[in-house]
Write a protein that holds these residues in place. Structure first.
Motif, PDB file in Angstrom:
ATOM      1  N   ASP A 291       0.868  -1.175   0.000  1.00  0.00           N
ATOM      2  CA  ASP A 291       0.000   0.000   0.000  1.00  0.00           C
ATOM      3  C   ASP A 291       0.904   1.225   0.000  1.00  0.00           C
ATOM      4  OD1 ASP A 291       1.010   0.126   2.595  1.00  0.00           O
ATOM      5  OD2 ASP A 291      -0.899  -0.361   3.559  1.00  0.00           O
ATOM      6  N   PHE A 292       0.303   2.417   0.035  1.00  0.00           N
ATOM      7  CA  PHE A 292       1.109   3.625  -0.053  1.00  0.00           C
ATOM      8  C   PHE A 292       2.114   3.715   1.082  1.00  0.00           C
ATOM      9  CE2 PHE A 292       1.890   8.018   1.245  1.00  0.00           C
ATOM     10  CZ  PHE A 292       2.543   8.476   0.107  1.00  0.00           C
ATOM     11  N   GLU A 293       1.694   3.359   2.293  1.00  0.00           N
ATOM     12  CA  GLU A 293       2.617   3.483   3.424  1.00  0.00           C
ATOM     13  C   GLU A 293       3.835   2.580   3.245  1.00  0.00           C
ATOM     14  OE1 GLU A 293       2.613   2.886   8.252  1.00  0.00           O
ATOM     15  OE2 GLU A 293       0.932   3.909   7.296  1.00  0.00           O
ATOM     16  N   ARG A 294       3.624   1.358   2.767  1.00  0.00           N
ATOM     17  CA  ARG A 294       4.772   0.474   2.553  1.00  0.00           C
ATOM     18  C   ARG A 294       5.664   1.010   1.436  1.00  0.00           C
ATOM     19  NH1 ARG A 294       4.950  -6.065   1.062  1.00  0.00           N
ATOM     20  NH2 ARG A 294       7.232  -6.198   1.111  1.00  0.00           N
ATOM     21  N   LEU A 295       5.053   1.557   0.372  1.00  0.00           N
ATOM     22  CA  LEU A 295       5.837   2.124  -0.718  1.00  0.00           C
ATOM     23  C   LEU A 295       6.727   3.258  -0.213  1.00  0.00           C
ATOM     24  CD1 LEU A 295       3.078   2.320  -3.478  1.00  0.00           C
ATOM     25  CD2 LEU A 295       5.108   0.859  -3.578  1.00  0.00           C
ATOM     26  N   SER A 296       6.137   4.200   0.525  1.00  0.00           N
ATOM     27  CA  SER A 296       6.904   5.358   0.979  1.00  0.00           C
ATOM     28  C   SER A 296       7.948   4.955   2.014  1.00  0.00           C
ATOM     29  CB  SER A 296       5.965   6.429   1.547  1.00  0.00           C
ATOM     30  OG  SER A 296       5.142   5.922   2.564  1.00  0.00           O
ATOM     31  N   ARG A 297       7.579   4.050   2.908  1.00  0.00           N
ATOM     32  CA  ARG A 297       8.540   3.605   3.918  1.00  0.00           C
ATOM     33  C   ARG A 297       9.720   2.883   3.264  1.00  0.00           C
ATOM     34  NH1 ARG A 297       7.978   3.073   9.138  1.00  0.00           N
ATOM     35  NH2 ARG A 297       5.708   3.206   9.022  1.00  0.00           N
ATOM     36  N   THR A 298       9.438   2.068   2.259  1.00  0.00           N
ATOM     37  CA  THR A 298      10.502   1.348   1.572  1.00  0.00           C
ATOM     38  C   THR A 298      11.447   2.319   0.871  1.00  0.00           C
ATOM     39  OG1 THR A 298       9.088  -0.583   1.244  1.00  0.00           O
ATOM     40  CG2 THR A 298      11.019  -0.388  -0.194  1.00  0.00           C
ATOM     41  N   ALA A 299      10.892   3.342   0.228  1.00  0.00           N
ATOM     42  CA  ALA A 299      11.735   4.338  -0.443  1.00  0.00           C
ATOM     43  C   ALA A 299      12.654   5.032   0.557  1.00  0.00           C
ATOM     44  CB  ALA A 299      10.865   5.357  -1.163  1.00  0.00           C
ATOM     45  N   ILE A 300      12.110   5.417   1.719  1.00  0.00           N
ATOM     46  CA  ILE A 300      12.933   6.071   2.733  1.00  0.00           C
ATOM     47  C   ILE A 300      14.002   5.119   3.261  1.00  0.00           C
ATOM     48  CG2 ILE A 300      12.918   7.047   5.052  1.00  0.00           C
ATOM     49  CD1 ILE A 300      11.904   8.983   2.978  1.00  0.00           C
ATOM     50  N   GLU A 301      13.632   3.880   3.515  1.00  0.00           N
ATOM     51  CA  GLU A 301      14.606   2.913   4.042  1.00  0.00           C
ATOM     52  C   GLU A 301      15.735   2.666   3.047  1.00  0.00           C
ATOM     53  OE1 GLU A 301      12.149  -0.440   4.957  1.00  0.00           O
ATOM     54  OE2 GLU A 301      11.528   0.361   6.916  1.00  0.00           O
ATOM     55  N   LEU A 302      15.411   2.582   1.764  1.00  0.00           N
ATOM     56  CA  LEU A 302      16.449   2.394   0.752  1.00  0.00           C
ATOM     57  C   LEU A 302      17.359   3.617   0.686  1.00  0.00           C
ATOM     58  CD1 LEU A 302      14.353   0.746  -2.111  1.00  0.00           C
ATOM     59  CD2 LEU A 302      16.186  -0.350  -0.797  1.00  0.00           C
ATOM     60  N   GLY A 303      16.773   4.810   0.868  1.00  0.00           N
ATOM     61  CA  GLY A 303      17.588   6.016   0.877  1.00  0.00           C
ATOM     62  C   GLY A 303      18.511   6.072   2.081  1.00  0.00           C
ATOM     63  N   VAL A 304      17.996   5.743   3.260  1.00  0.00           N
ATOM     64  CA  VAL A 304      18.813   5.751   4.476  1.00  0.00           C
ATOM     65  C   VAL A 304      19.948   4.739   4.360  1.00  0.00           C
ATOM     66  CG1 VAL A 304      18.801   5.228   6.952  1.00  0.00           C
ATOM     67  CG2 VAL A 304      16.962   6.610   5.955  1.00  0.00           C
ATOM     68  N   ALA A 305      19.666   3.590   3.757  1.00  0.00           N
ATOM     69  CA  ALA A 305      20.680   2.543   3.602  1.00  0.00           C
ATOM     70  C   ALA A 305      21.689   2.854   2.499  1.00  0.00           C
ATOM     71  CB  ALA A 305      20.005   1.207   3.310  1.00  0.00           C
ATOM     72  N   GLY A 306      21.426   3.890   1.708  1.00  0.00           N
ATOM     73  CA  GLY A 306      22.332   4.240   0.626  1.00  0.00           C
ATOM     74  C   GLY A 306      22.128   3.448  -0.642  1.00  0.00           C
ATOM     75  N   ARG A 307      21.108   2.617  -0.688  1.00  0.00           N
ATOM     76  CA  ARG A 307      20.856   1.831  -1.900  1.00  0.00           C
ATOM     77  C   ARG A 307      20.139   2.662  -2.960  1.00  0.00           C
ATOM     78  NH1 ARG A 307      18.170  -3.704  -0.652  1.00  0.00           N
ATOM     79  NH2 ARG A 307      19.062  -4.186  -2.713  1.00  0.00           N
ATOM     80  N   LEU A 308      19.445   3.704  -2.525  1.00  0.00           N
ATOM     81  CA  LEU A 308      18.880   4.701  -3.432  1.00  0.00           C
ATOM     82  C   LEU A 308      19.617   6.012  -3.192  1.00  0.00           C
ATOM     83  CD1 LEU A 308      14.958   4.663  -3.562  1.00  0.00           C
ATOM     84  CD2 LEU A 308      16.547   4.418  -5.463  1.00  0.00           C
ATOM     85  N   LYS A 309      20.141   6.608  -4.236  1.00  0.00           N
ATOM     86  CA  LYS A 309      20.813   7.897  -4.126  1.00  0.00           C
ATOM     87  C   LYS A 309      19.766   8.988  -4.326  1.00  0.00           C
ATOM     88  CE  LYS A 309      24.709   5.717  -3.766  1.00  0.00           C
ATOM     89  NZ  LYS A 309      25.383   5.610  -2.445  1.00  0.00           N
TER      90      LYS A 309
END
Length: 352
Positions: A291-309
């Motif tokens: 759902d939207f919350e999982r999508l947004s949370r996943t994007a933030i987590e990938l950014g914090v982990a450095g996997r998304l620049k």
């Protein structure tokens, strides 16, 4: 007194005063640290082309109806890329403390009051760059697009549009194992996409993309195209570029009638599937899990982990009171900017 950005009329943005209400039980007040401008959806409201300004959206029937409108000028507090720090807590707000940093959507305003349960679900970890928080929704849009595209390892993915959502989708498509080709007229955006991992970047002004992609794929064409420009000619070229029985996923916010789109050509003869990727829902195959919350949370987590620049996409950071200039830049000179961020200055932060 708090402040917010108001579109007082088409192509006129002003920073205006906004009253702040008291913090009640189960609520916290945040002061905005950064708020990002979406150069797609937001500009449709700024320019006055958004369909909500010209039609009435019947949410029950899910139809736009002529006559009345759902939105009128002035359009106040538009925006959905915010991050702020907790400055005040009400009763019954266990788990949240003054100084915590939370991301979310509350529009271009210096302060907001939010339910504590909402803030709790959207806390950035200590030490994380707070600017990552502005990418929660635009990151979710990019992720939703890649999930809709159903990209497989080894597939060729052509992305039309190297704006912020296209740049994010390109990175995610590579995480999925795709060979990523980015298409954009702006040289700086092509170069940035290559720096962030795209395999190839093409300028559509140098020749039709469909023919060039076929040269790169043994004549087959792309396995999937992602359209993120919001322009009908680009959508038409995306349809031309995919292989027989392939799919085009469209996240670009098209405006007006479809000039330049000829559906009787490759779309019809190559059995191309057109899939709308829109953030109000997910692919039917993913319902119940995403759902939207999982999508947004996943994007933030990938950014914090450095996997998304993500912070690498920021090209301009301007004071909040320069919002009018920021919108004018994106409207009139999009080639000069990618992600524009408004930062609330220290004086505004102390106006609570």
């Amino acid at each position: 007194m708090a402040s917010m950005v108001s579109f007082v009329e088409p192509r006129v943005a002003e920073v205006v005063a906004e009253d702040e209400r008291p913090v009640g039980p189960g609520e916290v007040r945040l002061r905005t640290l950064f708020t990002g401008i979406s150069a797609g959806t937001e500009l449709t409201a700024y320019r006055g082309t958004n369909p909500y300004l010209n039609r009435y959206w019947d949410s029950g029937a899910r139809l736009f109806r002529p006559g009345d409108t759902s939105l009128t000028f002035p359009v106040n507090g538009w925006g959905y890329e915010e991050v702020g720090v907790v400055v005040e807590t009400g009763p019954d707000t266990d788990g949240v403390a003054v100084g915590d940093i939370s991301w979310g959507t509350w529009g271009h305003r210096t302060h907001t009051v939010q339910p504590v349960e909402k803030v709790l679900r959207k806390l950035l970890p200590p030490g994380a760059d707070p600017r990552l928080g502005i990418f929660s929704q635009i990151g979710a849009i990019g992720l939703n697009l890649v999930l809709d595209a159903d990209i497989h390892v080894g597939e060729t993915v052509v992305i039309f549009g190297a704006g912020v959502p296209g740049q994010i989708a390109a990175q995610l498509a590579r995480l999925n194992g795709g060979r990523v080709i980015i298409v954009d007229k702006i040289a700086d955006r092509r170069a940035r996409a290559l720096d962030l991992g795209a395999d190839l970047a093409l300028d559509p002004d140098e020749g039709p993309i469909a023919e060039r992609v076929r040269e790169l794929t043994d004549g087959r064409g792309a396995d999937v195209c992602l359209e993120v420009t919001g322009h009908y000619p680009a959508l038409h070229e995306a349809i031309r570029t995919v292989a027989y029985n392939a799919r085009v996923c469209v996240a670009g916010f098209m405006q007006g009638e479809g000039a330049g789109l000829r559906l009787g050509e490759e779309f019809h003869h190559n059995r191309v599937s057109l899939i709308c990727s829109q953030i109000s829902g997910v692919s039917p195959a993913l319902q119940g899990r995403w759902d939207f919350e999982r999508l947004s949370r996943t994007a933030i987590e990938l950014g914090v982990a450095g996997r998304l620049k993500l912070t690498e996409l920021i090209t301009h950071t301007w004071p909040f009171d320069k919002a009018a200039e920021a919108f004018r830049l994106l409207d009139e000179h999009p080639e000069q900017a990618l992600q524009v961020v408004l930062e609330v200055d220290d004086d505004a932060k102390e106006q609570v």
